[in-house]
Design an enzyme around this catalytic site. Sequence first.
Site, short mmCIF file in Angstrom:
data_model
loop_
_atom_site.label_atom_id
_atom_site.label_comp_id
_atom_site.label_asym_id
_atom_site.label_seq_id
_atom_site.Cartn_x
_atom_site.Cartn_y
_atom_site.Cartn_z
N ASN A 22 -9.28 -0.25 -1.77
CA ASN A 22 -10.64 -0.69 -1.22
C ASN A 22 -11.67 -0.19 -1.86
O ASN A 22 -11.57 0.81 -2.46
CB ASN A 22 -10.63 -0.93 0.16
N VAL A 31 -0.48 -1.29 0.84
CA VAL A 31 0.12 -0.28 -0.12
C VAL A 31 -0.40 0.82 -0.24
O VAL A 31 -0.11 1.76 -0.66
CB VAL A 31 0.39 -1.31 -1.40
N ASP A 32 -1.76 0.73 -0.03
CA ASP A 32 -2.95 1.86 -0.13
C ASP A 32 -2.24 2.97 0.76
O ASP A 32 -2.11 4.16 0.45
CB ASP A 32 -4.27 1.23 0.11
N SER A 115 -4.26 -7.93 -3.85
CA SER A 115 -5.14 -8.84 -3.12
C SER A 115 -4.12 -9.93 -2.00
O SER A 115 -4.92 -10.52 -1.34
CB SER A 115 -6.11 -9.78 -3.98
N GLY A 117 -2.16 -9.32 0.21
CA GLY A 117 -2.03 -8.89 1.61
C GLY A 117 -2.97 -9.11 2.40
O GLY A 117 -3.39 -10.16 2.97
P1 ADP Z 1 -4.81 -6.04 -0.46
O1 ADP Z 1 -5.84 -5.54 0.47
O2 ADP Z 1 -5.17 -6.06 -1.89
O3 ADP Z 1 -4.31 -7.56 -0.18
P2 ADP Z 1 -2.22 -4.87 0.69
O4 ADP Z 1 -1.78 -3.71 0.52
O5 ADP Z 1 -2.66 -5.62 2.16
O6 ADP Z 1 -3.46 -5.07 -0.37
O7 ADP Z 1 -1.19 -5.95 0.04
C1 ADP Z 1 -1.01 -6.01 -1.34
C2 ADP Z 1 0.41 -6.38 -1.58
O8 ADP Z 1 1.35 -5.15 -1.55
C3 ADP Z 1 1.39 -7.29 -0.43
O9 ADP Z 1 2.17 -8.20 -1.29
C4 ADP Z 1 2.26 -6.34 0.24
O10 ADP Z 1 3.31 -7.03 0.89
C5 ADP Z 1 2.66 -5.23 -0.80
N1 ADP Z 1 2.80 -4.00 -0.21
C6 ADP Z 1 2.57 -3.29 0.65
N2 ADP Z 1 3.32 -2.10 0.99
C7 ADP Z 1 3.88 -2.09 -0.43
C8 ADP Z 1 4.89 -0.86 -1.05
N3 ADP Z 1 4.90 0.14 -0.19
N4 ADP Z 1 5.35 -1.15 -2.13
C9 ADP Z 1 5.21 -2.26 -2.88
N5 ADP Z 1 4.27 -3.20 -2.34
C10 ADP Z 1 3.73 -3.07 -1.04
#
Ligand code: ADP
Length: 166
Positions: A22, A31-32, A115, A117
Amino acid sequence: MIKLLLGDITQLSVDAIVNAANSSLLGGGGVDGAIHRAAGPRLLAACELLGGCEVGQAKITAGFDLPARWVIHTVGPVWRGGENGEPELLASCYRNSLQLAAENDCRSIAYPAISTGVYGYPKAPAGRIALATLKQGLESLPGMTVTLVSFCQADYRLQEALLESG
Ligand code: ADP
């Protein structure tokens, strides 16, 4: 070259992984959060020095405790219906992250589905933008390997279908 992988991006031994961060760059969920947990507290300390990041832009830090050497932090657009510049901003995330990887002598980079998630971008259009933008960027970076990481099987199948149809 573009490859697909089903799994956890924090486990990958590539030159750079991309973080869907963010704009504060101070950590979040999804993922962050996973990247910060796996990289250890030095990642947050490094991010604190960056002064945030605009939507569509990208900034780089070390990977610290990750197997990846670098983390490229990019800020995807929040989906607000698609008429608010979301496609261009999402493309810009992929393009600027790839550029930053190349500038730092990376030969391999892995992306999550930015983006799609919490930020709510519909997965199929987001996947098409990712593929189109990366294919174009790779034309001038023939030595670079890009891995698109899906976190669940349904997302992986979608990426597979998009890659085959492209
Ligand atoms: P955003 O806020 O950009 O939408 P999110 O982290 O919520 O970011 O999600 C982005 C994508 O990352 C989603 O498709 C989610 O399923 C995926 N994701 C979450 N954790 C992991 C991980 N450890 N490795 C790879 N992809 C992940």
